[in-house]
Design a protein around this motif. Structure first.
Motif, PDB file in Angstrom:
ATOM      1  N   ASP A   1       0.828  -1.196   0.000  1.00  0.00           N
ATOM      2  CA  ASP A   1       0.000   0.000   0.000  1.00  0.00           C
ATOM      3  C   ASP A   1       0.867   1.253   0.000  1.00  0.00           C
ATOM      4  OD1 ASP A   1      -2.747   0.738   0.014  1.00  0.00           O
ATOM      5  OD2 ASP A   1      -2.408   1.625   2.003  1.00  0.00           O
TER       6      ASP A   1
ATOM      7  N   ARG B   1       1.059   3.918  -2.714  1.00  0.00           N
ATOM      8  CA  ARG B   1       0.797   5.336  -2.467  1.00  0.00           C
ATOM      9  C   ARG B   1       1.942   6.187  -3.011  1.00  0.00           C
ATOM     10  NH1 ARG B   1      -2.954   6.874   1.200  1.00  0.00           N
ATOM     11  NH2 ARG B   1      -2.812   4.850   2.210  1.00  0.00           N
TER      12      ARG B   1
ATOM     13  N   GLN C   1       1.811   6.096  -6.574  1.00  0.00           N
ATOM     14  CA  GLN C   1       0.705   6.946  -7.031  1.00  0.00           C
ATOM     15  C   GLN C   1       1.101   8.422  -6.966  1.00  0.00           C
ATOM     16  OE1 GLN C   1      -2.963   6.202  -4.967  1.00  0.00           O
ATOM     17  NE2 GLN C   1      -3.608   8.280  -5.425  1.00  0.00           N
TER      18      GLN C   1
ATOM     19  N   GLN D   1      -4.893  19.040  -5.853  1.00  0.00           N
ATOM     20  CA  GLN D   1      -5.314  17.774  -6.453  1.00  0.00           C
ATOM     21  C   GLN D   1      -6.642  17.932  -7.196  1.00  0.00           C
ATOM     22  OE1 GLN D   1      -5.132  14.727  -3.464  1.00  0.00           O
ATOM     23  NE2 GLN D   1      -2.917  14.475  -3.760  1.00  0.00           N
TER      24      GLN D   1
ATOM     25  N   ASP E   1      -9.564   2.282 -15.240  1.00  0.00           N
ATOM     26  CA  ASP E   1      -8.447   1.374 -14.955  1.00  0.00           C
ATOM     27  C   ASP E   1      -7.148   2.064 -15.325  1.00  0.00           C
ATOM     28  OD1 ASP E   1     -10.293  -0.429 -14.234  1.00  0.00           O
ATOM     29  OD2 ASP E   1     -10.112  -1.705 -16.033  1.00  0.00           O
TER      30      ASP E   1
ATOM     31  N   SER F   1      -7.570   7.280 -14.044  1.00  0.00           N
ATOM     32  CA  SER F   1      -7.372   6.436 -12.860  1.00  0.00           C
ATOM     33  C   SER F   1      -6.815   7.251 -11.702  1.00  0.00           C
ATOM     34  CB  SER F   1      -6.473   5.243 -13.171  1.00  0.00           C
ATOM     35  OG  SER F   1      -5.159   5.680 -13.377  1.00  0.00           O
ATOM     36  N   ILE F   2      -5.914   8.150 -11.984  1.00  0.00           N
ATOM     37  CA  ILE F   2      -5.374   9.010 -10.919  1.00  0.00           C
ATOM     38  C   ILE F   2      -6.487   9.898 -10.376  1.00  0.00           C
ATOM     39  CG2 ILE F   2      -3.830  10.956 -10.483  1.00  0.00           C
ATOM     40  CD1 ILE F   2      -1.828   9.555 -12.368  1.00  0.00           C
TER      41      ILE F   2
ATOM     42  N   TYR G   1      -9.639   9.397 -10.394  1.00  0.00           N
ATOM     43  CA  TYR G   1     -10.582   8.586  -9.626  1.00  0.00           C
ATOM     44  C   TYR G   1     -10.076   8.395  -8.185  1.00  0.00           C
ATOM     45  CZ  TYR G   1     -13.914   4.853  -8.692  1.00  0.00           C
ATOM     46  OH  TYR G   1     -14.920   4.104  -8.170  1.00  0.00           O
ATOM     47  N   ARG G   2      -8.778   8.053  -8.060  1.00  0.00           N
ATOM     48  CA  ARG G   2      -8.151   7.840  -6.749  1.00  0.00           C
ATOM     49  C   ARG G   2      -8.155   9.106  -5.914  1.00  0.00           C
ATOM     50  NH1 ARG G   2      -7.248   3.412  -4.335  1.00  0.00           N
ATOM     51  NH2 ARG G   2      -5.238   4.090  -3.476  1.00  0.00           N
TER      52      ARG G   2
ATOM     53  N   GLU H   1     -11.586   9.811  -4.705  1.00  0.00           N
ATOM     54  CA  GLU H   1     -11.903   8.834  -3.659  1.00  0.00           C
ATOM     55  C   GLU H   1     -11.288   9.264  -2.332  1.00  0.00           C
ATOM     56  OE1 GLU H   1     -12.323   4.152  -4.332  1.00  0.00           O
ATOM     57  OE2 GLU H   1     -10.268   4.888  -4.132  1.00  0.00           O
ATOM     58  N   MET H   2     -10.049   9.732  -2.391  1.00  0.00           N
ATOM     59  CA  MET H   2      -9.367  10.171  -1.176  1.00  0.00           C
ATOM     60  C   MET H   2     -10.039  11.382  -0.559  1.00  0.00           C
ATOM     61  SD  MET H   2      -5.318   9.525  -1.567  1.00  0.00           S
ATOM     62  CE  MET H   2      -5.096  10.325  -3.121  1.00  0.00           C
TER      63      MET H   2
END
Ligand code: ADP
Length: 624
Positions: free
Chosen positions: A373, A377, A380, A505, A561, A578-579, A581-582, A585-586
């Motif tokens: 993870d 991270r 990411q 972000q 994806d 995808s970035i 989306y992450r 989400e965060m």
């Protein structure tokens, strides 16, 4: 032979031995019990019979004592003395006979009579009976002989005339020391004998030769207790003491001497008949009194004791067996429980070991996950950074344009200023310099924005103005929109909307979405992109809508994806969505994609509204 059958055989042998031992113990116990209980019962019987015997003897003695003094008293009577002195005095004889008759009656004796020195009966109480004694000679009777010796003669015999058993007392009749004759009193003991017959014990009185002459059992009379020698029998028979009776024997044999006076005997003619026999002497009369008691009571007592002992023994043995069985069962159960517990503990141990190892594995996996993870991270973050750099690269032409224009203007303003200074036209020179200052300020602004975009984020969520973020994003993508001749429409409420986000972000996400839309509409004849912001009580919704071809249905699932792209290698990495989306989400928000009915794509971004305090206009502060 296998182990089991050997064990069975052994336990059978143990059982047999145990049974035999118990039986032997019972036999010993019964034998002892029989012995003791017989002893005790015999003692009891002995005591009872002793008492009976004493009573019998006292009674008999009392009966005899009653008459003992009567002959002596009669001997002093002058009537008797005178008659002995003058036996031919016929006149007196009747008086004497009558006198004796009266005395006999009053004394309740059997017979009273007077004998002269030769043994002839000269007067008798039964003078008027059929067989009077008068004129009969009894000189052979020992009582007469004793009396003639001057003593009290006493004797038991069967009357030779009367044929009745009787006890005789004889006393000498003397005058001036000379013995003239003897006065005799005969008493019968038949009534006495009768009165004792009711008792279950047998009473027997024997003479010095051991011949029974008084007995509660008629069959025993004139029999000796023990076999007698022939000479003795002859002597007794010759004495005619018991008349013509033949002297038989009871044939008593001693079985057990208990005390000097008591013994267990067997009476010969009574088969299997053991009796307790007690003896008491009557020395004065020279007799022995015996009492015979059957051992029925004793035997019954022994039987009772044996029965009780057997029952108690069996009960005890059963109880012992019961308790032994019980304790054995308890022990077995305890053993079983112990074994079960051990097995359970073993299982628990095994399970615990399994669980522990599983736990360790799990911990290891968690640790690995955590590391992965972390790596992810990091990757990411690095990817975001790379994407930003990539965006910057893409935007570099626009930036160049943005920077080169003011630079060219600055040069010309500088040239102008120098020319005006050369001509000493300070005001114009100063205006040109002012323009230079303004332009450098604008360039600094652009560079500051690029710096903000490229810097690494904090990841902290703070209230951010949506409108301000859109402004910033547009500053980055603005040149692209302009270059591609794409119309851009923004629609949002008049009031500012604040969401909880990381400003940089969120800016990145919007840049990505707008850049994708720009790419999508590229090939359309007219190109437009719409950005719509709406807010309700909880959330803010930002939609980026374009008039591109939309997203193929089969790709809708996959566009978020990583590395999914439909673009050529030099144009797309497949990381943007995808970035984004992450990132969303965060920020606890959602990002989704769909198509409009008319064809273009719609990207919908939802974020939590921020509860603002007055000072928290962070985004604005950043750009002031
Ligand atoms: P890239 O842009 O590098 O391909 P993205 O993750 O940003 O990577 O986008 C993934 C894919 O999603 C794109 O290749 C494209 O096919 C599709 N896509 C993204 N935005 C749009 C849009 N506005 N209209 C149509 N397709 C889009």
């Amino acid at each position: 032979m296998d182990k089991n059958s050997l064990q069975r055989k052994r336990s059978k042998l143990i059982q047999q031995t145990l049974f035999l031992s118990l039986a032997l113990l019972l036999v010993i116990l019964l034998w002892q019990t029989a012995h003791w209980s017989r002893q005790i019962a015999l003692e009891n019987l002995q005591q009872q019979n002793q008492h009976q015997l004493r009573l019998f003897v006292a009674n008999l003695q009392g009966e005899l004592e009653k008459y003992k003094f009567l002959p002596e008293l009669l001997a002093t009577n002058s009537l008797l003395i005178n008659f002995l002195q003058n036996p031919n005095d016929v006149k007196r004889i009747t008086d004497l006979n009558r006198y004796l008759e009266t005395i006999n009656k009053v004394a309740d004796a059997s017979d009273t009579y007077l004998m002269n020195a030769e043994g002839w009966t000269i007067a008798a109480s039964n003078w008027s009976s059929e067989r009077p004694f008068v004129g009969r000679n009894f000189s052979y009777r020992p009582y007469f002989q004793e009396a003639m010796k001057g003593k009290l003669g006493r004797y038991f015999a069967l009357g030779s005339t009367s044929n009745k058993r009787g006890y005789y007392f004889a006393y000498p009749v003397k005058d001036a020391g000379k013995i003239l004759g003897a006065v005799v009193i005969k008493i019968e003991l038949q009534g006495f004998e009768e009165s004792w017959r009711e008792l279950k014990e047998e009473f027997v009185v024997t003479d010095p030769d051991g011949v029974i002459f008084i007995s509660t059992n008629n069959d025993w009379r004139y029999k000796s207790l023990y076999p007698l020698e022939k000479a003795v029998i002859n002597r007794v028979q010759d004495s005619r003491r018991y008349g013509d009776a033949t002297i038989g024997t009871l044939n008593v044999t001693k079985k057990d001497q208990l005390t000097t006076e008591a013994q267990v005997v067997n009476i010969g003619d009574l088969r299997m008949s053991d009796h307790l026999m007690l003896v008491k002497d009557m020395p004065e009369a020279g007799w022995q009194v015996h009492i015979f008691a059957g051992l029925g009571v004793v035997n019954a007592q022994v039987l009772r004791s044996l029965l009780i002992t057997t029952i108690v023994y069996i009960a005890i043995v059963f109880l012992i067996f019961y308790f032994v069985q019980r304790s054995r069962r308890l022990k077995e159960r305890e053993l079983f429980e112990k074994r079960a517990k051990r097995i359970l503990e073993q299982r628990v141990k095994e399970r615990t070991a399994d669980l522990t190892s599983a736990n360790i594995r799990l911990l290891r996996e968690i640790e690995e996950h955590r590391r992965t993870d972390e790596t992810l991270r990091k990757t990411q973050d690095e990817l975001i950074q790379a994407a930003k750099m990539a965006a910057l690269g893409q935007m570099s032409s626009g930036i160049n344009h943005e920077l080169n224009q003011p630079l060219a203007a600055i040069r010309s303003y500088a040239d102008n200023a120098r020319a005006y200074l050369d001509r000493d036209r300070k005001d114009e020179a100063s205006w040109n310099l002012e323009q230079i200052a303004e332009l450098t300020e604008r360039m600094a602004k652009i560079s500051r924005q690029l710096k903000v975009f490229s810097r690494k984020t904090t990841g902290q969520l703070v209230p951010v103005s949506v409108q301000a973020v859109i402004d910033n994003a547009l500053k980055i993508v603005g040149p692209q929109l302009k270059d591609t001749n794409t119309e851009f429409h923004r629609m949002h409420p008049a009031d500012e909307i604040y969401v909880m986000a990381d400003m940089v972000q969120l800016e990145q996400v919007l840049v990505n979405l707008i850049a994708n839309a720009v790419h999508a509409v590229e090939k359309q004849s007219t190109r437009w992109i719409r950005l719509v912001v709406e807010g309700d009580s909880e959330k803010a919704t930002i939609q980026i809508i374009d008039n591109g071809p939309g997203i193929a249905t089969e790709n809708l699932e996959r566009i978020f994806d990583p590395f999914f792209t439909t673009k050529s290698e030099d144009r797309g990495l497949g990381l943007g969505l995808s970035i984004s989306y992450r990132i969303v989400e965060m920020m606890h928000g959602t990002l989704s994609a769909s198509n409009q009915n008319s064809g273009g794509a719609v990207f919908t971004l939802k974020l939590d509204l921020a509860r603002l305090t007055e000072n928290e206009t962070h985004a604005e502060a950043l750009f002031e």
